[in-house]
Design a protein around this motif. Structure first.
Motif, mmCIF file in Angstrom:
data_model
loop_
_atom_site.group_PDB
_atom_site.id
_atom_site.type_symbol
_atom_site.label_atom_id
_atom_site.label_comp_id
_atom_site.label_asym_id
_atom_site.label_seq_id
_atom_site.Cartn_x
_atom_site.Cartn_y
_atom_site.Cartn_z
ATOM 1 N N SER A 1 -24.956 -40.154 -0.773
ATOM 2 C CA SER A 1 -23.741 -40.222 0.161
ATOM 3 C C SER A 1 -22.890 -38.912 -0.146
ATOM 4 N N GLY A 2 -23.004 -38.010 -0.980
ATOM 5 C CA GLY A 2 -21.968 -36.834 -1.111
ATOM 6 C C GLY A 2 -20.996 -37.086 -1.890
ATOM 7 N N GLY A 3 -20.524 -38.490 -2.204
ATOM 8 C CA GLY A 3 -19.499 -38.683 -3.015
ATOM 9 C C GLY A 3 -18.413 -39.692 -2.279
ATOM 10 N N PRO A 4 -17.392 -40.358 -2.933
ATOM 11 C CA PRO A 4 -16.571 -41.230 -2.380
ATOM 12 C C PRO A 4 -16.265 -40.781 -1.027
ATOM 13 N N PHE A 5 -15.388 -39.505 -0.870
ATOM 14 C CA PHE A 5 -15.047 -39.318 0.628
ATOM 15 C C PHE A 5 -15.879 -39.081 1.663
ATOM 16 N N SER A 6 -17.107 -38.446 1.060
ATOM 17 C CA SER A 6 -18.170 -38.349 2.116
ATOM 18 C C SER A 6 -18.757 -39.652 2.653
ATOM 19 N N TRP A 7 -18.861 -40.376 1.559
ATOM 20 C CA TRP A 7 -19.461 -41.851 1.944
ATOM 21 C C TRP A 7 -18.542 -42.345 3.097
ATOM 22 N N LEU A 8 -17.129 -42.511 2.676
ATOM 23 C CA LEU A 8 -16.178 -43.053 3.780
ATOM 24 C C LEU A 8 -16.264 -42.180 5.211
ATOM 25 N N ASP A 9 -16.479 -41.070 5.073
ATOM 26 C CA ASP A 9 -16.669 -40.164 6.432
ATOM 27 C C ASP A 9 -18.010 -40.786 6.960
ATOM 28 N N ILE A 10 -19.178 -41.014 6.317
ATOM 29 C CA ILE A 10 -20.489 -41.601 6.937
ATOM 30 C C ILE A 10 -20.045 -42.884 7.489
ATOM 31 N N LEU A 11 -19.301 -43.813 6.866
ATOM 32 C CA LEU A 11 -18.916 -45.066 7.334
ATOM 33 C C LEU A 11 -18.087 -44.912 8.490
ATOM 34 N N GLY A 12 -17.179 -44.208 8.331
ATOM 35 C CA GLY A 12 -16.226 -44.075 9.435
ATOM 36 C C GLY A 12 -14.967 -44.836 9.158
ATOM 37 N N ALA A 13 -13.649 -44.104 9.162
ATOM 38 C CA ALA A 13 -12.389 -44.741 8.590
ATOM 39 C C ALA A 13 -12.030 -45.988 9.032
ATOM 40 N N GLU A 14 -12.241 -46.227 10.380
ATOM 41 C CA GLU A 14 -12.130 -47.556 11.222
ATOM 42 C C GLU A 14 -12.841 -48.718 10.487
ATOM 43 N N TYR A 15 -14.140 -48.100 10.505
ATOM 44 C CA TYR A 15 -14.931 -49.471 9.807
ATOM 45 C C TYR A 15 -14.597 -49.792 8.311
#
Length: 732
Positions: A674-688
């Motif tokens: 995932s590249g780490g917690p913040f990268s994972w959130l970016d992959i997921l998308g902040a809205e979702y």
């Protein structure tokens, strides 16, 4: 200035020399590829040139590809980045294939010019893919040099022909450690493995001699010769069939499907083995493009290569003179102190190792001796090196031996009173400029600094256990910690070749702040009746090295109980984890302290091998008749951690999202894909992510409340790297 230059001599040898200006090691850039192509064309077109030697002017041959080349390929294609990548990769294949064929007639295999590679030192990534395309590889007898293809470690795989050539040269089974594990070898072992051809004192001289004596038959690669058969068998050969079936099972068993690069690599190998060599190169390029277009690979490259390297080079180091450590004092010779002494002596630092009892101090030094003896058995350490390292460590009970130390690291019992006592004793024995650090995992640095009359020279240096294996060091700034102390800590971590992150002071700092919710969420689910095997396997399928329950056993249950009691005492009514304490205190009361006691969430045999989950768990917490959805379990484990990372950023504990991502992967193995917690959130998308927080909060409680920062970013359609990243991060 150019990267590749060509020089021709009277013997008819064209020597192409790689020498990247302003870099300590050669890396392949877009301009360098063009220059190399031009040099090859020049040499092949010149009738006076009989052969070519490719070498380096630097002590090493090359360290790999400048990953900005891949970003440039994407950008040049405009609306079709995948096509741009594929076309750019195929251009690299064409260049290396030109070297491999060396001007020969493809049908007759006649008329080519011999091309040899002369490697003075390390050759990794494209630095090995290029030599693999030459006709013979000569390496210097340099035991410190590393030869290999480590791309899989940063979420990609060798895509410039290295995958196809390595498999065709060695066979799929023999190539697997170097492709799927990124294993690096010294030159002699690389020759023994069949990766390179010769290990010599002077590789350039040996390469020249070979080029002058080479025959046309010496230039034809096995896969270009008539009747070539892959070593070990192709996929549908009786000998090769089980290799490929087993490889698929092995890859899935190790990655649990969480790492796309490994699966793509295996697909490129399998499909490529069924077709002619040039078609196999095209297949490799397509799968390589597929991986590069996966957001997971971009995130891994950014975190594990670009950002990790930036942090190691001092991206967040304050302005201060050179603070490298000359003499180190280590207080406490237990497992942590002994490990700190070991890695410091490895870096050539003089170490004074202090404990309350001489026997304990001697035992701490013996830890290094045992480690070195194992290295001698494996041929990694010499007797002279052992004597040199042990000579740097002085075990003692006498604080006066700390005189002359410029850094002290305290690693005693996690008790403020005990730490304050040793702090005062140590500071009384050292000079006024000595920096003092506490290796604490939970206690606030600002509080510990009260034992010093110079809080600006007090800092936290948090190692992870075992020190010699763990790559991360967490540096914690107290409220009054000064820039020189921070620079000292960073320079020391660089000396011992680890990766630092710098955070501000708070209970549990950054790493433990995120690890504890991961563990706690696992234990909450046990209490709810979720099957323990499902909890741990869900984590492994996310790429975590161990599940939360196994992690508790490994770190010890009584330690968890001690931390819980201390945290509750400090936080009072604000303490959030009382419901989790039930299971940890019950396990403690049952004497199930974890792996060290051969009894925890798992049962163990006499040798300490796990035998399955303890049946008593099911008696105490009966499993649900209907188990939850796998994704729900995984999201609970992931969000429990990443929301703490976001809160740490909101509160200023974490100052750089790069440190948040790199630290998470290196400290506790947070889903590296995932590249780490913040990268994972970016992959997921902040809205979702915000929407999922609301769902989890409604179902499981306020610990999943969406942080205001994440909510704001969701409303604005922002990403963490778009908002907080550097320009280099955004380009990646």
């Amino acid at each position: 200035m150019t990267d590749f230059t060509i020089a021709k001599d009277a013997d008819g040898i064209a020597t192409i020399t790689w020498d990247c200006p302003d870099k300590s090691m050669n890396v392949m850039t877009g301009e360098a590829l063009e220059e190399l192509n031009s040099c090859i064309d020049d040499a092949l077109a010149d009738d006076a040139v009989k052969g070519i030697v490719i070498t380096s002017a630097k002590p090493d041959f090359a360290g790999g590809m400048d990953l900005n080349v891949l970003a440039e390929m994407k950008a040049q294609a405009g609306d079709s980045p995948a096509q741009g990548l594929f076309d750019g990769i195929m251009q690299m294949h064409a260049l290396l294939r030109k070297i491999e064929l060396a001007g020969m007639d493809f049908k007759t295999k006649k008329g080519g010019k011999p091309i040899a590679a002369a490697l003075p030192g390390t050759a990794v990534g494209i630095g090995l893919e290029l030599p693999l395309a030459t006709h013979r590889i000569f390496a210097a007898d340099n035991p410190k040099a590393k030869i290999g293809l480590p791309e899989i470690m940063v979420g990609i795989f060798p895509g410039a022909g290295g995958t196809t050539r390595m498999v065709r040269k060695l066979g799929a089974m023999a190539a697997s450690p170097y492709l799927l594990e990124g294993k690096l070898l010294d030159p002699k072992k690389a020759k023994g493995a069949g990766i390179i051809d010769e290990v010599v004192a002077d590789p350039v001289a040996a390469a020249r001699d070979w080029v002058l004596a080479a025959r046309e038959a010496d230039l034809v690669k096995p896969w270009d010769a008539k009747g070539y058969k892959m070593p070990g068998g192709a996929p549908y050969h009786p000998a090769g069939f089980m290799t490929f079936v087993g490889a698929s099972a092995m890859v899935h068993g190790k990655t649990k499907g969480a790492f796309p690069a490994a699966k793509a690599l295996l697909s490129a190998v399998y499909e490529g083995a069924l077709v002619p060599f040039d078609t196999a190169l095209k297949i490799e390029a397509r799968w390589f493009t597929n991986v590069l277009m996966n957001p997971s690979s971009s995130a891994m490259i950014r975190s594990l290569f670009l950002n990790k390297e930036a942090l190691e080079k001092g991206a967040n180091r304050p302005e201060a003179p050179d603070q490298r450590v000359r003499k180190l004092g280590v207080l406490g010779a237990g497992m942590m102190g002994a490990g700190i002494a070991l890695v410091s002596a490895q870096a050539g630092i003089e170490v004074v190792l202090i404990d309350a009892r001489q026997e304990a101090a001697d035992k701490g030094k013996a830890y290094t001796e045992t480690y070195l003896d194992k290295g001698i058995k494996r041929g990694k350490v010499t007797e002279d090196k052992k004597a040199q390292m042990l000579g740097l460590i002085t075990p003692t009970t006498d604080y006066a031996a700390l005189d002359g130390c410029d850094l002290i690291i305290e690693a005693v019992f996690e008790d403020i009173g005990v730490k304050a006592e040793v702090t005062k004793k140590a500071l009384a024995a050292v000079g006024p400029d000595c920096i003092y650090a506490s290796n604490t995992s939970t206690l606030p640095i600002t509080e510990l600094a009260k034992a010093s009359d110079k809080p600006e020279q007090f800092i936290g240096i948090h190692f992870f256990s075992p020190v010699e294996k763990m790559l991360l060091v967490e540096i914690i700034k107290g409220d009054q910690t000064g820039d020189r102390a921070t620079a000292k800590a960073l320079d020391y971590v660089r000396q011992i070749r680890k990766t630092p992150i710098v955070v501000n002071d708070a209970r549990f700092f950054y790493c433990n702040r995120c690890i504890i919710p991961y563990i706690n969420e696992g234990m909450r689910m046990v209490q709810e009746g979720v099957a323990p095997a499902m909890i741990d396997q869900a984590a492994r399928m996310l790429g975590f090295p161990v599940g939360p329950l196994q992690l508790v056993d490994e770190t010890s249950i009584d330690l968890g109980a001690k931390i819980a009691r201390a945290t509750k005492a400090a936080m009072g009514n604000a303490y959030p984890d009382a419901e989790v304490d039930e299971i940890i205190f019950w396990m403690e009361g049952e004497g199930r302290m974890g792996r060290k006691a051969n009894a925890g969430f798992f049962t163990y045999d006499d040798a300490g091998k796990r035998q399955g989950y303890w049946p008593g768990l099911a008696d105490k917490y009966p499993p649900l008749d209907t188990q939850p959805d796998l994704t729900e379990v995984q999201h609970r484990l992931m969000f429990a951690q990443v929301l703490e990372a976001v809160r740490a950023l909101e509160e200023g504990v974490l100052m750089d999202i790069r440190e948040g991502d790199v630290g998470a992967i290196l400290a506790w193995g947070f889903a590296p894909w995932s590249g780490g917690p913040f990268s994972w959130l970016d992959i997921l998308g902040a809205e979702y992510a915000a929407e999922r927080c609301d769902q989890l909060q409604a179902a499981f409680g306020d610990r999943f409340t969406c942080p205001p920062l994440l909510r704001e970013m969701a409303d604005k359609g922002e990403t963490f790297y778009g908002r907080f990243g550097t320009q280099a991060d955004k380009a990646a």
